[in-house]
Design a protein around this motif. Sequence first.
Motif, PDB file in Angstrom:
ATOM      1  N   THR A   1       1.475  -1.593  27.904  1.00  0.00           N
ATOM      2  CA  THR A   1       2.324  -2.138  26.846  1.00  0.00           C
ATOM      3  C   THR A   1       3.464  -1.189  26.499  1.00  0.00           C
ATOM      4  N   GLY A   2       3.284   0.097  26.800  1.00  0.00           N
ATOM      5  CA  GLY A   2       4.286   1.100  26.389  1.00  0.00           C
ATOM      6  C   GLY A   2       4.367   1.216  24.880  1.00  0.00           C
ATOM      7  N   LEU A   3       3.353   0.693  24.225  1.00  0.00           N
ATOM      8  CA  LEU A   3       3.400   0.601  22.755  1.00  0.00           C
ATOM      9  C   LEU A   3       2.601   1.704  22.057  1.00  0.00           C
ATOM     10  N   ARG A   4       3.237   2.350  21.122  1.00  0.00           N
ATOM     11  CA  ARG A   4       2.516   3.269  20.246  1.00  0.00           C
ATOM     12  C   ARG A   4       2.804   2.856  18.802  1.00  0.00           C
ATOM     13  N   GLY A   5       1.751   2.426  18.149  1.00  0.00           N
ATOM     14  CA  GLY A   5       1.886   2.109  16.727  1.00  0.00           C
ATOM     15  C   GLY A   5       1.377   3.286  15.936  1.00  0.00           C
ATOM     16  N   SER A   6       1.985   3.578  14.828  1.00  0.00           N
ATOM     17  CA  SER A   6       1.434   4.660  14.015  1.00  0.00           C
ATOM     18  C   SER A   6       1.701   4.428  12.537  1.00  0.00           C
ATOM     19  N   VAL A   7       0.814   5.023  11.768  1.00  0.00           N
ATOM     20  CA  VAL A   7       0.856   4.854  10.326  1.00  0.00           C
ATOM     21  C   VAL A   7       0.828   6.249   9.716  1.00  0.00           C
ATOM     22  N   LEU A   8       1.784   6.535   8.832  1.00  0.00           N
ATOM     23  CA  LEU A   8       1.800   7.834   8.150  1.00  0.00           C
ATOM     24  C   LEU A   8       1.130   7.638   6.789  1.00  0.00           C
ATOM     25  N   ILE A   9      -0.007   8.304   6.638  1.00  0.00           N
ATOM     26  CA  ILE A   9      -0.891   7.972   5.527  1.00  0.00           C
ATOM     27  C   ILE A   9      -1.242   9.225   4.718  1.00  0.00           C
ATOM     28  N   HIS A  10      -1.324   9.049   3.423  1.00  0.00           N
ATOM     29  CA  HIS A  10      -1.522  10.176   2.503  1.00  0.00           C
ATOM     30  C   HIS A  10      -2.922  10.095   1.905  1.00  0.00           C
TER      31      HIS A  10
ATOM     32  N   ILE B   1      -3.551  -4.315  19.972  1.00  0.00           N
ATOM     33  CA  ILE B   1      -3.356  -2.907  19.588  1.00  0.00           C
ATOM     34  C   ILE B   1      -2.923  -2.819  18.129  1.00  0.00           C
ATOM     35  N   ILE B   2      -1.935  -3.633  17.777  1.00  0.00           N
ATOM     36  CA  ILE B   2      -1.418  -3.615  16.398  1.00  0.00           C
ATOM     37  C   ILE B   2      -2.501  -4.034  15.398  1.00  0.00           C
ATOM     38  N   SER B   3      -3.215  -5.121  15.725  1.00  0.00           N
ATOM     39  CA  SER B   3      -4.201  -5.590  14.737  1.00  0.00           C
ATOM     40  C   SER B   3      -5.382  -4.629  14.635  1.00  0.00           C
ATOM     41  N   GLY B   4      -5.733  -3.981  15.755  1.00  0.00           N
ATOM     42  CA  GLY B   4      -6.810  -2.982  15.726  1.00  0.00           C
ATOM     43  C   GLY B   4      -6.434  -1.804  14.840  1.00  0.00           C
TER      44      GLY B   4
ATOM     45  N   PHE C   1       0.816  -1.225   0.000  1.00  0.00           N
ATOM     46  CA  PHE C   1       0.000   0.000   0.000  1.00  0.00           C
ATOM     47  C   PHE C   1       0.848   1.273   0.000  1.00  0.00           C
ATOM     48  N   SER C   2       2.052   1.178  -0.564  1.00  0.00           N
ATOM     49  CA  SER C   2       2.963   2.333  -0.517  1.00  0.00           C
ATOM     50  C   SER C   2       2.431   3.549  -1.254  1.00  0.00           C
ATOM     51  N   GLU C   3       1.488   3.365  -2.162  1.00  0.00           N
ATOM     52  CA  GLU C   3       0.947   4.533  -2.867  1.00  0.00           C
ATOM     53  C   GLU C   3       0.112   5.390  -1.926  1.00  0.00           C
ATOM     54  N   ILE C   4      -0.317   4.785  -0.797  1.00  0.00           N
ATOM     55  CA  ILE C   4      -1.128   5.552   0.160  1.00  0.00           C
ATOM     56  C   ILE C   4      -0.443   5.679   1.519  1.00  0.00           C
ATOM     57  N   VAL C   5       0.221   4.611   1.957  1.00  0.00           N
ATOM     58  CA  VAL C   5       0.881   4.647   3.267  1.00  0.00           C
ATOM     59  C   VAL C   5       2.381   4.838   3.095  1.00  0.00           C
ATOM     60  N   LEU C   6       2.915   5.908   3.711  1.00  0.00           N
ATOM     61  CA  LEU C   6       4.353   6.143   3.624  1.00  0.00           C
ATOM     62  C   LEU C   6       5.114   5.149   4.475  1.00  0.00           C
ATOM     63  N   SER C   7       4.673   5.020   5.736  1.00  0.00           N
ATOM     64  CA  SER C   7       5.439   4.175   6.644  1.00  0.00           C
ATOM     65  C   SER C   7       4.605   3.740   7.836  1.00  0.00           C
ATOM     66  N   SER C   8       5.070   2.642   8.452  1.00  0.00           N
ATOM     67  CA  SER C   8       4.481   2.166   9.706  1.00  0.00           C
ATOM     68  C   SER C   8       5.569   2.250  10.767  1.00  0.00           C
ATOM     69  N   ARG C   9       5.135   2.607  11.960  1.00  0.00           N
ATOM     70  CA  ARG C   9       6.124   2.778  13.011  1.00  0.00           C
ATOM     71  C   ARG C   9       5.586   2.156  14.286  1.00  0.00           C
TER      72      ARG C   9
END
Lengths: 352, 352
Positions: free
Chosen positions: B175-184, B238-241, B24-32
């Motif tokens: 969890t101390g976890l923060r997932g994020s998605v940079l999306i265009h 968290i990740i799958s949500g 999905f790189s045409e829409i999502v730049l990166s996952s973190r």
Amino acid sequence: MIPNPRIESLVGIGSKWLEATGPFSEIVLSSRVRLARNLSNFPFVHRARVKDLKEIITRCKSAAEATSHLEGGFYIDVKRLLPVDLQFLVERHLISLEMAGDGKSRGLIVGQGEVLSLMINEEDHIRLQAFASGLQLERAYELASDLDDALESRLEYAFSEKWGFLTACPTNTGTGLRGSVLIHLPGLVLTKDIDKVLRGVTQVGLAVRGFYGEGSEVEGNFFQVSNQTTLGKSEEDIISGLNKVAKQIIEYERNAREMLVASARLEVEDKIWRAFGILTNARTLTSDEIINLCSAVRLGVGLGVMRSISTKDLNELLVLTQPAHLQKVYDAEMEPQERDVKRAEYVRNKLS
Amino acid sequence: MIPNPRIESLVGIGSKWLEATGPFSEIVLSSRVRLARNLSNFPFVHRARVKDLKEIITRCKSAAEATSHLEGGFYIDVKRLLPVDLQFLVERHLISLEMAGDGKSRGLIVGQGEVLSLMINEEDHIRLQAFASGLQLERAYELASDLDDALESRLEYAFSEKWGFLTACPTNTGTGLRGSVLIHLPGLVLTKDIDKVLRGVTQVGLAVRGFYGEGSEVEGNFFQVSNQTTLGKSEEDIISGLNKVAKQIIEYERNAREMLVASARLEVEDKIWRAFGILTNARTLTSDEIINLCSAVRLGVGLGVMRSISTKDLNELLVLTQPAHLQKVYDAEMEPQERDVKRAEYVRNKLS
């Protein structure tokens, strides 16, 4: 009605006087001289009957054909033209909007390169026009005057010793001469000195109009400066007066450009290059927009910022991308939105 | 202070996770994925003394160096960095704005390609970060988790059976976890459905931010979507949500793009090409402007309208034309106006 082959021969080609070969071509697109003449013993056009109009055409046409000045040119029966062809001729400055409007018997003779042309039965029986590239009012006057002399030897002009040449509208009486200069003043617009300069121009009795003459709006920093007065002055005085003012305006414009380069080179170059970027990439462009973009790029060429493109190309784009021109080039009747797409395509092909 | 050679090695090069190779790189730049961890028996950073902070760095650094995960990477003493280098690392998403601010003892370990990195003594003792190209949250989590496991075998984490990982701010506890998605999402912005979609995202407990995280403005249609809740759910949930919501947003964006192409192809293509024209011709470009122009051109690449340029190039431009990056590339301290000129020059070189 079928497409006129004479008009087809002009499609896709720029008029000779747009070639940017004349003096001051970076600022002045063209110089034009127009002479209004009428035949004696015939009513003016607005009062003439069909029979009169036809006779006037016959006489003017044969007089013109007998001269050498219009050799290699052609005659067009304006009444028999398709609306798109009428508009095409208006866009090329060969006939006036008024002339395109009704179905009266009118004729047009176009000389080689469209340098000389003769409208028959426009507002006056004869409207003789001569164009020259850049600031060459004397040259345009010489061309017009030579043809005028040749015609006068074959036609009897309506002329009064007291008033000079008689015309349908008194504002043209006397010399019947209108000289005009199409001038590009982006520098003065950017420095905001344009109003002051144009006020000065009107104060000395000259008129300022847009690209398409009387009633047309000023767009893209293109201005048409012409004399108002045709009476009480010799032709030479009118031409030299207009020429003097044109040279002053050129001087002001050059100073404005120098000032801009000295004080805001980056902003000006940025503006120029962005206009070029849009012009060469847009997928749809309106008429107004192209005039404004061409104006910015033309400044870029004048300043030496932009070297891959010529003033001639830009002069021609101004005319060749007008609505009727596009429809002739693509040989299709088009809605405004379709034209905008074709216009953008045309510009990209031309500039890439 | 002298320029840090480690940082010099990153100048002019894009991070690996901007390569646009993921799904999905045409829409999502990166996952973190970011994990917050703290060492037991040490005060949290904001209450720790200098001696503590130094000891934390020593322990974390040696633990990290003992793992294979950060091989080929390097350590940076953040306190000894020049301001421009601090800003450079912020622009690359390797340190946070807050961390760049004061003179506390802080460290940064950067793995190969900047895929994995470790901030030491940021808000928490350890902020472990993993990036992946496109939508690859599971992959990013796997990378982060593997490094986390390796560190945990060498460090004693502050952990409570009841609360999970303890953190300086309770919003990270668990969890101390923060997932994020940079999306265009230019399609949803153009169809004006963006607000509805983002409202839906926040209603399911996710946060939406701009390109540079918390407090940063949304620009050029780039959005960062991340989980708010770190407590009471497993990492996998968290990740799958988040992944599920990201896929929904992608679906909405694709529909919006299809609708635009079906109903306004010309206008969209025109917008895209004009942006390209300005991007490749302008002589001065601000940071904001470049993000907006890249956004339009990126849409063009995604729609297949623009083929001469890659999503990777555009992803990288977003980062490589930021202020500190430009100053590093041109090796000069520059005023904003000078940067705008160099930015335009950099883009032209990169895209021509």
